[in-house]
Design an enzyme around this catalytic site. Structure first.
Site, short mmCIF file in Angstrom:
data_model
loop_
_atom_site.label_atom_id
_atom_site.label_comp_id
_atom_site.label_asym_id
_atom_site.label_seq_id
_atom_site.Cartn_x
_atom_site.Cartn_y
_atom_site.Cartn_z
N ARG A 169 -8.28 3.71 -5.22
CA ARG A 169 -9.62 3.76 -4.63
C ARG A 169 -9.72 4.91 -3.62
O ARG A 169 -8.83 5.13 -2.81
CB ARG A 169 -9.91 2.42 -3.95
CG ARG A 169 -11.34 2.26 -3.47
CD ARG A 169 -11.52 0.93 -2.74
NE ARG A 169 -11.35 -0.22 -3.63
CZ ARG A 169 -10.36 -1.07 -3.55
NH1 ARG A 169 -9.40 -0.88 -2.67
NH2 ARG A 169 -10.28 -2.09 -4.38
N LYS A 226 0.81 -1.22 0.00
CA LYS A 226 0.00 0.00 0.00
C LYS A 226 0.84 1.27 0.00
O LYS A 226 0.51 2.27 0.64
CB LYS A 226 -0.97 0.02 1.20
CG LYS A 226 -1.82 -1.24 1.36
CD LYS A 226 -2.51 -1.65 0.07
CE LYS A 226 -3.55 -0.63 -0.38
NZ LYS A 226 -4.20 -1.04 -1.67
N THR A 227 1.96 1.23 -0.70
CA THR A 227 2.81 2.43 -0.80
C THR A 227 3.02 2.86 -2.25
O THR A 227 3.75 3.82 -2.51
CB THR A 227 4.18 2.19 -0.16
OG1 THR A 227 4.83 1.11 -0.82
CG2 THR A 227 4.05 1.89 1.33
N THR A 266 2.74 -1.26 -6.91
CA THR A 266 2.17 -1.75 -8.17
C THR A 266 2.33 -0.71 -9.27
O THR A 266 2.61 -1.05 -10.43
CB THR A 266 0.68 -2.10 -7.98
OG1 THR A 266 0.56 -3.05 -6.92
CG2 THR A 266 0.11 -2.71 -9.25
N LYS A 282 -7.05 -0.02 -7.78
CA LYS A 282 -5.99 0.92 -7.46
C LYS A 282 -6.54 2.35 -7.50
O LYS A 282 -7.39 2.67 -8.32
CB LYS A 282 -4.83 0.77 -8.44
CG LYS A 282 -4.25 -0.64 -8.48
CD LYS A 282 -3.73 -1.07 -7.11
CE LYS A 282 -3.18 -2.49 -7.15
NZ LYS A 282 -2.72 -2.94 -5.82
N TRP A 298 -1.18 8.93 -12.23
CA TRP A 298 -0.45 8.89 -13.50
C TRP A 298 -0.55 7.52 -14.14
O TRP A 298 -0.53 6.49 -13.46
CB TRP A 298 1.02 9.25 -13.26
CG TRP A 298 1.19 10.70 -12.87
CD1 TRP A 298 0.99 11.24 -11.64
CD2 TRP A 298 1.58 11.77 -13.73
NE1 TRP A 298 1.23 12.58 -11.66
CE2 TRP A 298 1.60 12.94 -12.93
CE3 TRP A 298 1.91 11.87 -15.08
CZ2 TRP A 298 1.94 14.19 -13.44
CZ3 TRP A 298 2.26 13.10 -15.59
CH2 TRP A 298 2.27 14.24 -14.78
#
Length: 889
Positions: A842, A621-622, A625, A840, A824
């Site tokens: 969200r 969660k940083t 991905t 992603k 981006w």
């Protein structure tokens, strides 16, 4: 009771004054005699009557030698059964503090080698002549259970502050000290050790060493007859004292006839190792008058470590040995066993069983080479098979081929079936569950086809190799379990296929005897609870060096140690090994290309170029991905194939996939092309806070670059919570975020699991330190997650420079901000964008103020430590961290 006291008072009043004075005098006289008895009588019983070397006067009447005295130890404060142990449990960590002269000093390396062989934890420090002592305590707990000085003078000459600090620590925590004094040309011939009632006499040649049978230090070491002959070198130091705290452990004579004047004419035996019983200052010590070159010093050193740590750092007396004879039918004519050799083999086995219960030679066979010698040697083969039930047997390959050359499991199995057919035709047992591959091929590095064929054809449960993790140094050889097969460490014994004749032994026959009598072979048995020795057929014909070696070894071990040797079959031996060393069950895969021997026995179809050179380690969660997508846009960077279970992440180093082996891992990367620009990478965001991933990754990918992305840990925790809610986690749906992060230790288990996954990855400094224990700071890049979100092209410029890529891509031209998505994306032809999926980016409600306040305080110290760490690494502080530090002032 009250009435008795009243009557006693009346009686005293009725006594005349003279009678009262007489009774008082008698009471005082009796008190003086009782005090004298305890001060002089009992004290003399509790202490040795004579010092280490004080002549015949005051010697023990029941001692065989006037200089060998019975001992009584002074119990140290908080110690029961020896230093380092207290009745309520250990107050010190089982770590040895070793002060060395330099990083490369010979004695220091020998000390460390013995500690490593015993698997004892240690920390080395350069001896401070003047300077700060390392931190000795952590809160109320001692950090070290033993202190060793390579040069005892560095301890003696410590400045007053550090000396008092160390001595107080040793007394308070019951910690002993081992010290060495190695004389040189500048050493005084005789001098008093500063601050101690102990004199040193140096630069002596000694001979005829003996062990003091009364020494309380002895555990493994056995006292017995003197060791005749000179001790190595002429720079020995002996000790002299009249104080009862010093007791000799080893004694010897001077080589020359002269005596040391101050020690008297009766000082025939001089202590070269003394034990300080702690009667002088409450600290027990063991002092050596030389280094560890003398083998008996190594033996006593092991006992000193055990004694001074109250057996916390100690090896048991049990030793399990197994002697494998590889290639029992493989050998050139003239090197094989004949009938007398086979009879000698069986006779020696019977003889060794009187000293080593269940001793049995373990014979490895390749059936293709049966009857491949001279007529006399073929008769030896026949006689050996007539004794088939007298020995244990294990298979090699039928034609002695190296398994890693076979890429097809069925072909390997066919070779094994030929060997199995030979075994069944000749009555050789096929159910021992043990096999050894020729030249250790395929065992490590793992050739999975070998493991599968072994299990299918032979039902193999155990093998052994000298290659894990590396051949040298031998003290680091370990075991592991893979694919249901236990792999045990194998040891060499100084015998090889070419060592056939005693007179032709490399370096001279004396070299073989030195290996046995206190040398490397003896130390292997001393320092390893379980030893599997590799020998060869050629060692049992002609001069029968194998029989000579192990008969001599067993006799030497029994003469000088209290070790109890025995033999177990391989399957039982493996069970014993992993009960002693359960932490070794999990392997630690190494890079096969970093070791030439490993590369030589690794399949030619495999290449280390298939390993990634970059790991993106998270945390979750940083933005990992998004970075994965951006990296994949670079023409020189290639990611792994996706996983059916974990999508773009392989998750190899942190979980069960690791046990599938490096062949499985490599299959996730394409075969390299002929261009030199191939740069593979993988992203697994849960590597960051894994306790095992850093060590595993560094073992397999020591030269890899590491990238981590850090955002505000409070935001990361909240994002993970919302991620779990979006995936319908019942715990996240049931509890509010504030309930999760503030849950107590008594909360339901599932709630605490979610709490840990929210909070623990945000301990950034702790997790980074773990990675820095295995990778140099120059290999690790810390990215500002906030900047990756707002200025990804700038971040990608930084990454390309970090990776030293040949082709530099302008990400400003291939990234575009998507206002609908809010982040981006990749810019495609025609102005379209390719973005991450719906999961992603969200959006969710803002964090509540109470949780914000709680997390700011919770992560306050963690963020401060992170800032210090980044400063040491020479990396800039992320913008969010600078803001958080402002709030902490």
């Amino acid at each position: 009771m009250l009435g008795c006291v009243t009557r006693l008072r009346r009686l005293v009043r009725l006594l005349p004054l003279q009678t009262s004075l007489l009774l008082l005098f008698l009471f005082c006289t009796v008190s003086v005699f009782i005090s004298a008895y305890f001060l002089y009588g009992v004290k003399r019983e509790l202490e040795p009557s004579g010092g280490g070397v004080s002549g015949a006067e005051g010697a023990s009447a029941d001692s065989d030698d006037p200089r060998v005295t019975p001992s009584r130890l002074l119990p140290l404060r908080g110690v029961s059964g020896g230093p380092g142990v207290d009745p309520g449990g250990a107050r010190t960590d089982p770590v040895v503090l070793v002060f060395v002269e330099s990083q490369y000093s010979q004695l220091g390396q020998e000390i460390v080698a013995i500690l490593e062989s015993g698997r004892f934890r240690y920390r080395t420090e350069i001896s401070p002549g003047k300077g700060d002592m390392p931190t000795l305590t952590d809160k109320e707990r001692g950090r070290f259970t033993l202190v060793i000085y390579e040069n005892i003078l560095k301890y003696v000459n410590l400045d007053a502050w550090n000396r008092e600090l160390l001595d107080k620590y040793c007394v308070e925590y019951g910690v002993g000290i081992i010290g060495f004094f190695k004389a040189n040309e500048n050493s005084l011939l005789s001098a008093q050790l500063k601050g101690f009632p102990l004199f040193l006499h140096s630069n002596l040649g000694l001979k005829d060493c003996t062990v003091n049978p009364k020494s309380p230090l002895l555990f493994i070491t056995r006292s017995g007859q003197p060791l005749p002959g000179p001790l190595p070198g002429d720079d020995w130091t002996v000790f002299q004292s009249n104080h009862s705290t010093y007791e000799p452990v080893l004694l010897a004579k001077t080589q020359s006839a002269e005596s040391i004047a101050s020690m008297g004419q009766n000082a025939a035996l001089l202590p070269s190792v003394v034990q300080d019983l702690g009667l002088h200052d409450g600290i027990q010590r063991v002092l050596f008058g030389n280094n560890l070159v003398f083998w008996l010093h190594k033996l006593v050193f092991v006992d000193a470590v055990a004694f001074l740590t109250g057996k916390r750092l100690s090896l048991s007396l049990e030793r399990y040995i197994l002697v494998d004879i590889d290639d029992i039918f493989v050998g050139k004519e003239g090197t094989r066993m004949k009938v007398p050799d086979v009879k000698a083999l069986l006779e020696t086995q019977r003889e060794l069983r009187t000293h080593v219960p269940n001793f049995t030679f373990n014979l490895g066979f390749s059936g293709k080479f049966f009857h491949a010698g001279s007529d006399e040697e073929d008769l030896g083969d026949d006689l050996l098979l007539s004794y088939v039930n007298e020995f244990w047997w294990f298979p090699h390959m039928w034609s002695h081929m190296q398994p890693h050359l076979f890429h097809n499991q069925s072909v390997l199995a066919e070779q094994m079936l030929l060997n199995k057919k030979f075994a069944m035709e000749h009555g050789i047992p096929t159910n021992m569950g043990y096999a050894v591959a020729p030249h250790h091929s395929g065992v490590y590095p793992v050739h999975i086809q070998l493991y599968d064929a072994w299990k299918k054809v032979w039902g193999i449960k155990v093998t052994s190799t000298e290659e894990y993790p590396h051949l040298k140094p031998a003290r680091f050889r370990r075991g592991f379990i893979h694919s249901g097969i236990s792999v045990l460490p194998r040891q060499t014994c100084g015998l090889f296929t070419h060592t056939i004749f005693y007179k032709d032994y490399p370096g001279s026959p004396n070299e073989l005897d030195k290996l046995i009598n206190g040398g490397e072979l003896f130390l292997t048995v001393l320092l390893n609870p379980i030893s599997i020795f590799m020998t060869h057929l050629s060692n049992y014909g002609n001069d029968r060096l194998g029989l000579y070696t192990f008969k001599s070894l067993v006799m030497f071990v029994q003469t000088w140690t209290n070790l109890k040797m025995q033999t177990l079959p391989p399957v039982q031996l493996a069970q014993k090994y992993f009960s002693l060393f359960p932490s070794e069950r999990d392997p630690l895969w190494q890079d096969p290309c970093e070791d030439k021997r490993h590369k030589d026995i690794w399949s030619k179809e495999k290449t280390c170029d298939r390993f990634p050179k970059l790991l993106v380690i998270g945390p979750q969660k940083t933005g990992t991905t998004a970075l994965y997508l951006f990296l994949g846009m670079h023409p020189d960077l290639t990611s792994n194939y996706p996983s059916k279970e974990t999508f773009e992440e392989i998750q190899f180093f942190n979980g069960h996939n690791y046990h599938r082996g490096i062949d499985w891992y490599m299959e996730y990367f394409p075969l390299p092309s002929n261009t030199s620009s191939d740069y593979y990478f993988e992203k697994s965001a849960n590597y960051f806070d894994s306790e095992v991933a850093a060590q595993r990754a560094a073992a397999l990918l020591p030269k890899a670059k590491i990238i981590t992305i850090l955002i505000n840990p409070a935001d990361r925790a909240y994002s993970w919570y919302q991620h779990q809610r979006a995936h319908d986690d019942p715990v996240a749906l049931k509890y509010s975020f504030h309930d999760v992060i503030t849950a107590s230790h008594n909360a339901p288990v599932k709630l605490r699991v979610l709490q840990n996954r929210c909070l623990v990855p945000g301990w950034y400094a702790i997790h980074l330190e773990r990675w820095l224990n295995y990778y140099h700071s120059s290999q690790l890049l810390v990215l500002d997650g906030q900047m990756l979100k707002t200025e990804p092209a700038s971040i990608m410029d930084k990454i390309q420079k970090f990776l030293n890529l040949a082709n530099i891509i302008n990400y400003h031209k291939i990234l575009a901000f998507d206002p609908k998505k809010g982040f981006w994306c990749q810019l495609l032809e025609g102005g379209k964008t390719k973005c991450l999926g719906k999961s992603k980016g969200r959006r969710y409600p803002d964090m509540d103020p109470e949780s914000q306040a709680f997390l700011r305080e919770y992560y306050r110290d963690h963020n401060i430590e992170l800032s210090k760490l980044l400063y040491r690494m020479g990396q800039p502080l992320p913008s969010w961290l600078r803001e958080e530090l402002v709030h902490t002032r």
